[in-house]
Scaffold this motif. Sequence first.
Motif, PDB file in Angstrom:
ATOM      1  N   SER A   1      77.216  65.294  41.989  1.00 58.23           N
ATOM      2  CA  SER A   1      76.293  63.995  42.050  1.00 58.23           C
ATOM      3  C   SER A   1      74.703  64.223  42.274  1.00 58.23           C
ATOM      4  CB  SER A   1      76.712  63.286  42.942  1.00 58.23           C
ATOM      5  OG  SER A   1      76.677  63.674  44.430  1.00 58.23           O
ATOM      6  N   GLY A   2      74.703  65.545  42.804  1.00 58.08           N
ATOM      7  CA  GLY A   2      73.385  66.210  43.039  1.00 58.08           C
ATOM      8  C   GLY A   2      72.256  65.072  43.717  1.00 58.08           C
ATOM      9  N   SER A   3      71.278  64.878  43.237  1.00 52.04           N
ATOM     10  CA  SER A   3      70.022  64.161  44.012  1.00 52.04           C
ATOM     11  C   SER A   3      70.703  62.672  44.182  1.00 52.04           C
ATOM     12  CB  SER A   3      68.866  64.084  43.250  1.00 52.04           C
ATOM     13  OG  SER A   3      68.937  63.529  41.840  1.00 52.04           O
ATOM     14  N   ASN A   4      71.553  62.092  43.478  1.00 50.41           N
ATOM     15  CA  ASN A   4      71.825  60.794  43.694  1.00 50.41           C
ATOM     16  C   ASN A   4      72.754  60.596  45.165  1.00 50.41           C
ATOM     17  OD1 ASN A   4      71.086  59.832  41.190  1.00 50.41           O
ATOM     18  ND2 ASN A   4      72.514  60.641  40.234  1.00 50.41           N
ATOM     19  N   ALA A   5      73.006  61.595  45.542  1.00 53.09           N
ATOM     20  CA  ALA A   5      73.975  61.655  46.932  1.00 53.09           C
ATOM     21  C   ALA A   5      72.800  61.602  48.043  1.00 53.09           C
ATOM     22  CB  ALA A   5      74.801  63.130  47.124  1.00 53.09           C
ATOM     23  N   THR A   6      73.032  60.830  49.144  1.00 49.73           N
ATOM     24  CA  THR A   6      72.144  60.596  50.027  1.00 49.73           C
ATOM     25  C   THR A   6      72.844  60.687  51.478  1.00 49.73           C
ATOM     26  OG1 THR A   6      72.677  58.177  49.878  1.00 49.73           O
ATOM     27  CG2 THR A   6      70.932  59.384  48.469  1.00 49.73           C
ATOM     28  N   LEU A   7      71.991  60.813  52.384  1.00 50.90           N
ATOM     29  CA  LEU A   7      72.379  60.600  53.767  1.00 50.90           C
ATOM     30  C   LEU A   7      71.715  59.221  54.050  1.00 50.90           C
ATOM     31  CD1 LEU A   7      73.182  61.344  56.863  1.00 50.90           C
ATOM     32  CD2 LEU A   7      70.974  62.568  56.942  1.00 50.90           C
ATOM     33  N   SER A   8      72.433  58.229  54.624  1.00 50.71           N
ATOM     34  CA  SER A   8      71.979  56.925  54.990  1.00 50.71           C
ATOM     35  C   SER A   8      72.607  56.371  56.324  1.00 50.71           C
ATOM     36  CB  SER A   8      72.235  56.051  53.884  1.00 50.71           C
ATOM     37  OG  SER A   8      73.681  55.844  53.580  1.00 50.71           O
ATOM     38  N   PHE A   9      72.002  55.362  56.794  1.00 52.02           N
ATOM     39  CA  PHE A   9      72.541  54.764  58.045  1.00 52.02           C
ATOM     40  C   PHE A   9      72.387  53.302  57.668  1.00 52.02           C
ATOM     41  CE2 PHE A   9      70.951  58.865  59.070  1.00 52.02           C
ATOM     42  CZ  PHE A   9      71.431  59.419  60.269  1.00 52.02           C
ATOM     43  N   GLY A  10      73.569  52.604  58.369  1.00 50.34           N
ATOM     44  CA  GLY A  10      73.595  51.339  58.284  1.00 50.34           C
ATOM     45  C   GLY A  10      72.768  50.484  59.377  1.00 50.34           C
ATOM     46  N   PRO A  11      72.722  49.126  59.227  1.00 45.18           N
ATOM     47  CA  PRO A  11      72.140  48.627  60.343  1.00 45.18           C
ATOM     48  C   PRO A  11      72.408  48.973  61.587  1.00 45.18           C
ATOM     49  CG  PRO A  11      72.732  46.946  58.356  1.00 45.18           C
ATOM     50  CD  PRO A  11      73.564  48.219  58.495  1.00 45.18           C
ATOM     51  N   ARG A  12      73.667  49.300  61.949  1.00 45.48           N
ATOM     52  CA  ARG A  12      73.969  49.505  63.222  1.00 45.48           C
ATOM     53  C   ARG A  12      74.196  50.931  63.467  1.00 45.48           C
ATOM     54  NH1 ARG A  12      79.043  45.642  63.717  1.00 45.48           N
ATOM     55  NH2 ARG A  12      78.960  46.173  61.345  1.00 45.48           N
ATOM     56  N   GLY A  13      73.891  51.848  62.434  1.00 45.18           N
ATOM     57  CA  GLY A  13      74.088  53.331  62.555  1.00 45.18           C
ATOM     58  C   GLY A  13      72.827  53.901  62.793  1.00 45.18           C
TER      59      GLY A  13
ATOM     60  N   GLY B   1      56.703  69.215  54.674  1.00 47.47           N
ATOM     61  CA  GLY B   1      58.085  69.381  55.053  1.00 47.47           C
ATOM     62  C   GLY B   1      58.752  68.104  54.853  1.00 47.47           C
ATOM     63  N   ALA B   2      59.636  67.550  56.014  1.00 47.95           N
ATOM     64  CA  ALA B   2      60.483  66.686  55.908  1.00 47.95           C
ATOM     65  C   ALA B   2      60.632  66.032  57.125  1.00 47.95           C
ATOM     66  CB  ALA B   2      61.875  66.943  55.683  1.00 47.95           C
ATOM     67  N   PHE B   3      60.725  64.617  57.374  1.00 46.10           N
ATOM     68  CA  PHE B   3      60.851  63.745  58.393  1.00 46.10           C
ATOM     69  C   PHE B   3      62.212  62.934  58.313  1.00 46.10           C
ATOM     70  CE2 PHE B   3      60.008  60.140  61.299  1.00 46.10           C
ATOM     71  CZ  PHE B   3      60.090  60.677  62.473  1.00 46.10           C
ATOM     72  N   GLU B   4      62.983  63.172  59.155  1.00 42.29           N
ATOM     73  CA  GLU B   4      64.169  62.317  58.875  1.00 42.29           C
ATOM     74  C   GLU B   4      64.222  61.388  60.279  1.00 42.29           C
ATOM     75  OE1 GLU B   4      67.557  60.570  58.494  1.00 42.29           O
ATOM     76  OE2 GLU B   4      67.078  62.262  57.057  1.00 42.29           O
ATOM     77  N   GLY B   5      64.489  60.214  60.170  1.00 44.62           N
ATOM     78  CA  GLY B   5      64.402  59.297  61.162  1.00 44.62           C
ATOM     79  C   GLY B   5      65.682  59.013  61.854  1.00 44.62           C
ATOM     80  N   LEU B   6      66.918  59.485  61.169  1.00 48.32           N
ATOM     81  CA  LEU B   6      68.167  59.213  61.726  1.00 48.32           C
ATOM     82  C   LEU B   6      68.476  58.095  62.138  1.00 48.32           C
ATOM     83  CD1 LEU B   6      68.295  62.503  64.072  1.00 48.32           C
ATOM     84  CD2 LEU B   6      69.066  62.077  61.866  1.00 48.32           C
ATOM     85  N   GLY B   7      68.076  56.848  61.223  1.00 50.91           N
ATOM     86  CA  GLY B   7      68.472  55.684  61.604  1.00 50.91           C
ATOM     87  C   GLY B   7      67.634  54.892  62.675  1.00 50.91           C
ATOM     88  N   HIS B   8      66.478  55.366  63.290  1.00 48.50           N
ATOM     89  CA  HIS B   8      66.046  54.914  64.519  1.00 48.50           C
ATOM     90  C   HIS B   8      64.654  54.095  63.919  1.00 48.50           C
ATOM     91  CE1 HIS B   8      67.994  58.382  66.519  1.00 48.50           C
ATOM     92  NE2 HIS B   8      68.152  57.260  67.057  1.00 48.50           N
ATOM     93  N   THR B   9      64.140  53.469  64.842  1.00 49.16           N
ATOM     94  CA  THR B   9      63.065  52.499  64.568  1.00 49.16           C
ATOM     95  C   THR B   9      61.635  53.069  65.739  1.00 49.16           C
ATOM     96  OG1 THR B   9      64.461  50.882  64.127  1.00 49.16           O
ATOM     97  CG2 THR B   9      62.280  50.105  64.940  1.00 49.16           C
ATOM     98  N   ILE B  10      60.741  53.050  64.997  1.00 50.90           N
ATOM     99  CA  ILE B  10      59.332  52.947  65.980  1.00 50.90           C
ATOM    100  C   ILE B  10      58.643  51.455  65.820  1.00 50.90           C
ATOM    101  CG2 ILE B  10      56.927  53.948  65.881  1.00 50.90           C
ATOM    102  CD1 ILE B  10      58.173  56.409  64.571  1.00 50.90           C
ATOM    103  N   SER B  11      58.634  51.121  67.140  1.00 53.60           N
ATOM    104  CA  SER B  11      58.013  49.753  67.211  1.00 53.60           C
ATOM    105  C   SER B  11      56.644  49.812  67.922  1.00 53.60           C
ATOM    106  CB  SER B  11      58.769  48.746  68.027  1.00 53.60           C
ATOM    107  OG  SER B  11      58.960  49.276  69.337  1.00 53.60           O
TER     108      SER B  11
END
Length: 508
Positions: free
Chosen positions: A117-129, A198-208
């Motif tokens: 699936s190549g670039s169509n595959a993703t790492l994602s987090f749900g609302p509670r993830g 480079g890259a920044f990965e939020g890991l499903g987190h929030t900055i408020s």
Amino acid sequence: MLARSLLSATALAALATPAQAALVISSGATANVSCTFHVCSATAANAVLNLRDLKAQLATGDTTVSTTYGDLALEGSLTWSDTRRLTLYALDSLHIDRSIEVTGPGQVWLSYRNGTSGSNATLSFGPRGHLHFWDLSSQLTINNSPFATTPYTLVGDIAGLASAVAANPAGHYALAADYDATPDGTYATAPVPTHLTGAFEGLGHTISHLRIVTASHGNYGLFASTDAASSIENLALTDVFIRGTTTMSAGGIVGSAAGLLQNVSVKGTLIGRRNSILGGVVGIGTGSITAAQSSGRITGTAGGFIGGLVGNMTGPIETSHSTAVVVGGVATVAGGLIGGYTGDMRKSWASGAATVGDQYVPRLQPASAGGLVGTIQNGAIIDCYATGAVQAGNASYAGGLLGSVRQSRIQTSYSTGAAVAGAGGITGGFIGFEQQAGTYVNDYWDLTTSGISDPSKGIGNVSSAPGITGLADTQLKSGLPTGFDGTIWALDPAVAGGRPFLLVNPPN
């Protein structure tokens, strides 16, 4: 002719869950999974690993959960406090819908995009993830292709991120936990001023509570600017406030973005002055955006481009939406999703109102407002819609979906919002003003809700443009319009006011 496509309550509930994964980690009974020497592998494409069984494996040693059949989804929470490593390996996408808490010096390896699936595959987090590291010395590795195993540096706050990027702009960084920026006070520049390559990965987190107030020109957001090779993913910003001066470019996440933004969201307020380019997520975008969303209010004065998601964009946008209210002054181009656009947009929508002032100001562009896009040229919009009200000033352009169009393809899209222009203005139910002929295929506007009931006024300055049809509100609610694919669109009385909505990008 209208086609029926109604969803049951069960099917509606399924919209909130990830697509059917080949391996699901949940409270269900383990099935089609073999665990040997702390490696639990799916043996079929409909596998389940019981969460307790996984915890038992992880309690006694480093553990790998793997599927070579497709996606992997985590639908239960995990916590451990020692040095053990958890590896999640998916042939395609990896979706984390619950919390992973590493309370000690543990390790995590996330591996996805290992198949066809190549670039169509993703790492994602749900609302509670989310993936939460208590110890910044813990190890995180993300392997997003069979040939790239990349260690990520964990950061716990904005200052740590800014320092790390300044030292190595091409590095890979991940936010270890939610961060409240209130103690940071008010920034006068972008908190991360170094150009990110480079890259920044939020890991499903929030900055408020990020707050930026500036009197200087430039690029403003959490990041000032990003490179074409960069990526920012799985990050949410809430209660953002950015206020600036003239000729600034500002977005909640990036002022000027050339790379990838994926699975990001922004809620807040942006205010700019004359000739500014403002968007809820990005000011100027020349990269790509997937699965982004915004809400709040974006306001500018004379001139410039303003959009609920992006101010001015050149590049593809997919499965994104905005509910933000967009307000521009004289000679402003504004859209519920995008102000000015050149690119290929698919499966996206906007519901916020878009307002601009009068058209004529010397040396500034004509004012136009659209429910989805203020102005588009040499682009494409396919399977999109807008429901927000559109209002333009004197001698300006207003359209339910698009303010103005130049040589673009618009297909299987619709609008419902009321469109109004002042004295000497031009208003269309679907498009305000066609600058150069576009291609229109199976496009619609709501004759009832738009206030434009003349079937010949789909485009304000062109009579009866082929491919754009007015439908009564009852018709839009009774079945999918001709040309709308039932695998992409659906109807349900409880969703989107009973009008067509996108299965992969439903309203919140």
